[in-house]
Design a protein around this motif. Structure first.
Motif, short mmCIF file in Angstrom:
data_model
loop_
_atom_site.label_atom_id
_atom_site.label_comp_id
_atom_site.label_asym_id
_atom_site.label_seq_id
_atom_site.Cartn_x
_atom_site.Cartn_y
_atom_site.Cartn_z
N ASN A 410 0.80 -1.22 0.00
CA ASN A 410 0.00 0.00 0.00
C ASN A 410 0.84 1.27 0.00
O ASN A 410 0.33 2.36 0.26
CB ASN A 410 -0.93 -0.02 1.22
N CYS A 411 2.13 1.11 -0.29
CA CYS A 411 3.01 2.27 -0.37
C CYS A 411 3.28 2.58 -1.85
O CYS A 411 3.20 1.71 -2.70
CB CYS A 411 4.34 2.01 0.33
N SER A 412 3.63 3.80 -2.15
CA SER A 412 3.96 4.18 -3.52
C SER A 412 5.45 4.02 -3.75
O SER A 412 6.13 4.93 -4.22
CB SER A 412 3.53 5.62 -3.79
N GLU A 661 4.18 -1.94 8.56
CA GLU A 661 3.54 -1.14 7.51
C GLU A 661 3.85 0.34 7.69
O GLU A 661 4.17 1.04 6.72
CB GLU A 661 2.03 -1.39 7.52
N ALA A 662 3.74 0.83 8.91
CA ALA A 662 4.04 2.24 9.17
C ALA A 662 5.52 2.54 8.87
O ALA A 662 5.85 3.59 8.30
CB ALA A 662 3.71 2.60 10.60
N ARG A 665 6.03 2.64 5.10
CA ARG A 665 5.36 3.82 4.53
C ARG A 665 6.23 5.06 4.75
O ARG A 665 6.44 5.87 3.83
CB ARG A 665 3.99 4.02 5.17
N THR A 668 9.28 4.90 2.47
CA THR A 668 8.94 5.28 1.10
C THR A 668 8.86 6.79 0.97
O THR A 668 9.35 7.38 -0.02
CB THR A 668 7.61 4.64 0.67
N GLU A 669 8.26 7.45 1.95
CA GLU A 669 8.18 8.92 1.92
C GLU A 669 9.57 9.54 1.97
O GLU A 669 9.85 10.53 1.27
CB GLU A 669 7.33 9.41 3.09
#
Length: 706
Positions: A410-412, A661-662, A665, A668-669
């Motif tokens: 669910n990450c870009s 997940e966090a 995420r 990725t940012e």
């Protein structure tokens, strides 16, 4: 290159394009000429893959119990996800490979480029095999004949355990490929050999070599025939090379044996043994392990440590050599066993209907030249070319498959590469999760300008060197815990980090869990001392697993307990200043996995880490307790947080969330937008040194300053 793989989930057998393996220290890189299909073993795997879930469960009841235990601790949904991920793993088929050496790794002096060799490599155009699983082919032996080396050694090891002497009568039950090879070798050993099988064609082949045969399909009673042949004495030994679920084979073996006879199991059969059958005759029974001494011993197979010949005459490699020598001098004739030779591209002629195949031995023929040797293959188009935000994952093991990649869904994130040692697992994950490239060459990844961050999820002994390599090549680094196994490795990382403008993040994911964030917010920002007690009911891991190897895994304290040092650091908002560790037992060593660690922090906080491997699996695997200002927080297995003495808060619950997940995420940012590492380097350094201090404390029986 092309390689044959099979899916445990669907049973489908595929000729897959995968990156070729890299030659490594202690290994030999081989261009394959032929490989032999082990119809017995490989048919069993293919049929297991084609069975449905219920049939799979019935065949592996021990695995079902493991699944039920995991459901108790992790919940139903995460457990089922893990099961389906496991079933989705591709399985490389084959273990009888012959070809030409095209490269040798550091530390290999036994072989050189151009040598013809046999190995236990899989069905692939190129294979990389540890040197102790490779044997040179004599000039008198063709590639086709040499393809029988490894499977022949399985039968030879069964013979060595049976220990037949000249003139003894030995029964071989099951005249498949291994059985026919075993029978031939027993004849060469001067034994009287009786072969039992239901296949008339195989029995006819055995007869041509002078083997007495029994065909139960035609009404022959194996026990009566053997007793008649031996004048009522019984067989001196029985070697079982059959594959059946029936218990009849072992019962017959006992009944046809003489008093104090020997029974050796090479195949796979039902083992509901009658005590009376064995008791009255004082029979011995032994199960043979594959190719011989050294099998499944990492020190022998992976590290190249040979057994002294004066103490272990026949290792698996020496068994390989013995088979090749027997073929060379004509004592073992394998040519009549070759049913068909099939081009690799036509592999389905062999694998299409293995259950009804009448073949004895099928050979796959390869036409690969070195132009087919390619370490990287493209799986999908890269939509982010030129953005310099690629993430390359080094390592395609269970953690990557079960945790890292699902968390990235669910990450870009621009997952540009995945690196695996053999190429098969990495390619499967690349296809499943949309990773652009699959490769076996991590150095090539470091040279790719589009790779921004290297994520290291390998075994622990590679973390430090790969982190240094990545920093020196201008990459940001995310490395799974631990950062390093010892202070020397850490200092090398620190030196590279100081010279670099790039970031290092260690996978201390617990601090990113919403439960940890809630605890931190409830405790407030007063920085007053708190007391934290954590318990890791980690469970036992067999002593031969790599985690316990101090040079590879570093032990469970350095490799795993570091998670909770970082968590306590996060909750206290302070740094460790001293450590004391004690362990269970009178003579604990640094690899212990039953220990208690005491931590003293700069702001006066105290931390306790109980790391236990001897607890019940039905209890929480991880538990965190925080005591502060007449308030208490209890976190159970990252699924439920309960508060006592907090205004407006009593509890919080969700599915298990350890923060992966966090964490990814946020990573990725950072990759896409820039910014600092997710965890300050000073805290990573403090946690790393605290783990080393814990080990030192255990050795020296005192508190150690950090």
């Amino acid at each position: 290159m092309k390689q044959i793989i099979q899916s445990f989930k669907t049973g489908e057998t595929i000729l897959e394009e995968v990156p070729a393996p890299q030659v490594k220290q202690g290994t030999v890189l081989i261009k394959t000429a032929y490989s032999l299909v082990s119809l017995g073993t490989e048919r069993m795997l293919v049929e297991f893959g084609k069975s449905n879930l219920l049939q799979k469960a019935r065949q592996q009841p021990d695995k079902v119990n493991q699944v039920l235990d995991k459901m108790k601790t992790d919940g139903v949904v995460p457990t089922l996800e893990a099961v389906f991920n496991k079933l989705g793993e591709p399985l490389p088929l084959g273990y009888c490979n012959v070809g030409e050496v095209i490269a040798v790794g550091q530390g290999v002096s036994e072989f050189k480029k151009g040598d013809r060799v046999a190995s236990n490599g899989p069905h692939a155009e190129f294979v990389c095999v540890p040197k102790n699983l490779v044997a040179g082919i004599p000039s008198e032996v063709s590639y086709e004949e040499a393809a029988f080396t490894v499977i022949g050694s399985i039968g030879l090891q069964g013979i060595r355990l049976c220990n037949p002497t000249f003139g003894e009568t030995i029964v071989v039950t099951g005249l498949g490929l291994i059985g026919l090879l075993t029978a031939q070798m027993l004849l060469a050993n001067g034994c009287n050999v009786i072969g039992i099988d239901f296949d008339a064609s195989k029995l006819e082949l055995a007869k041509q070599w002078g083997i007495q045969t029994i065909n139960p399909a035609k009404g022959d009673d194996p026990v009566k025939v053997v007793m008649q042949y031996t004048n009522g004495i019984g067989a001196d030994g029985v070697i079982i090379t059959a594959s059946t679920k029936s218990n009849e084979v072992i019962s017959q073996a006992a009944q046809m044996s003489r008093k104090r006879g020997r029974i050796v199991l090479v195949g796979v059969i039902g083992l509901d043994i009658s005590r009376a059958d064995f008791y009255e005759k004082e029979l011995s029974f032994q199960v043979s392990c594959s190719y011989g001494p050294g099998r499944y011993d990492d020190n022998y197979e992976q590290k190249g440590q040979d057994y002294p010949i004066g103490f272990v005459r026949w290792t698996e490699k020496r068994n390989f050599d013995a088979i090749l020598q027997a073929i060379a001098v004509g004592k073992l004739n394998v040519k009549p066993l070759i049913t068909e030779v099939v081009e690799l591209e036509n592999y389905l002629r062999v694998y299409g209907d293995m259950k009804n195949s009448g073949a004895v031995a099928s050979l796959l023929k390869y036409q690969a030249d070195e132009s087919r040797y390619n370490n990287t293959i493209k799986i999908s188009e890269n939509k982010n070319t030129g953005k310099n935000n690629g993430i390359a994952i080094i390592g395609a093991g269970n953690f990557t498959k079960m945790t890292v990649l699902p968390a990235f869904k669910n990450c870009s994130a621009n997952l540009s590469h995945i690196v695996s040692s053999g190429g098969v697992s990495g390619t499967a994950l690349a296809k499943k999760f949309g990773i652009v490239n699959s490769t076996t060459d991590y150095h090539a990844v470091l040279k790719d300008e589009n790779v921004n961050t290297v994520m290291i999820t390998t075994r622990h002994n590679l973390h430090a060197s790969m982190t240094v390599d990545a920093l020196q090549n201008g990459k940001n680094v995310f490395v799974e815990k631990p950062l390093a196994l010892n202070n020397e490795e850490y200092e090398a990382i620190k030196e590279s980090y100081k010279k670099s403008s790039n970031t290092i993040t260690v996978g201390f994911n617990r601090r990113f869990s919403p439960f940890a964030a809630k605890m931190k917010s409830l405790l407030g920002v007063s920085n007053s001392p708190i007391h934290v007690v954590t318990t890791m009911n980690a469970g036992a891991i067999p002593s031969n697993v790599w985690v316990h190897d101090l040079k590879i895994g570093g032990g469970r304290i350095v490799g795993e307990a570091c998670h909770f040092i970082d968590l306590i650091t996060f909750l206290t908002g302070s740094k460790v200043i001293s450590v004391c560790m004690t362990a269970l037992g009178e003579n604990p060593d640094e690899s212990t996995d039953n220990a208690t660690i005491l931590l003293k922090y700069e702001n006066g906080s105290n931390g306790v880490i109980n790391y236990f491997a001897n607890g019940s699996k039905s209890y929480d695997k991880e538990r965190v307790e925080v005591y502060s200002q007449e308030r208490t927080l209890i976190l159970q297995n990252w699924r439920k947080l309960t508060g006592f003495g907090f205004n407006g808060f009593t509890s919080m619950a969700s599915k298990m969330d350890k923060g992966h997940e966090a964490q990814f995420r946020l990573l990725t940012e950072q990759v896409n937008n820039g910014g600092p590492a997710l965890i300050p380097f000073e805290e990573i350094e403090n946690t790393t040194k605290a783990t080393f201090a814990a080990i030192q404390s255990l050795k020296e029986f005192r508190w150690i300053a950090v």
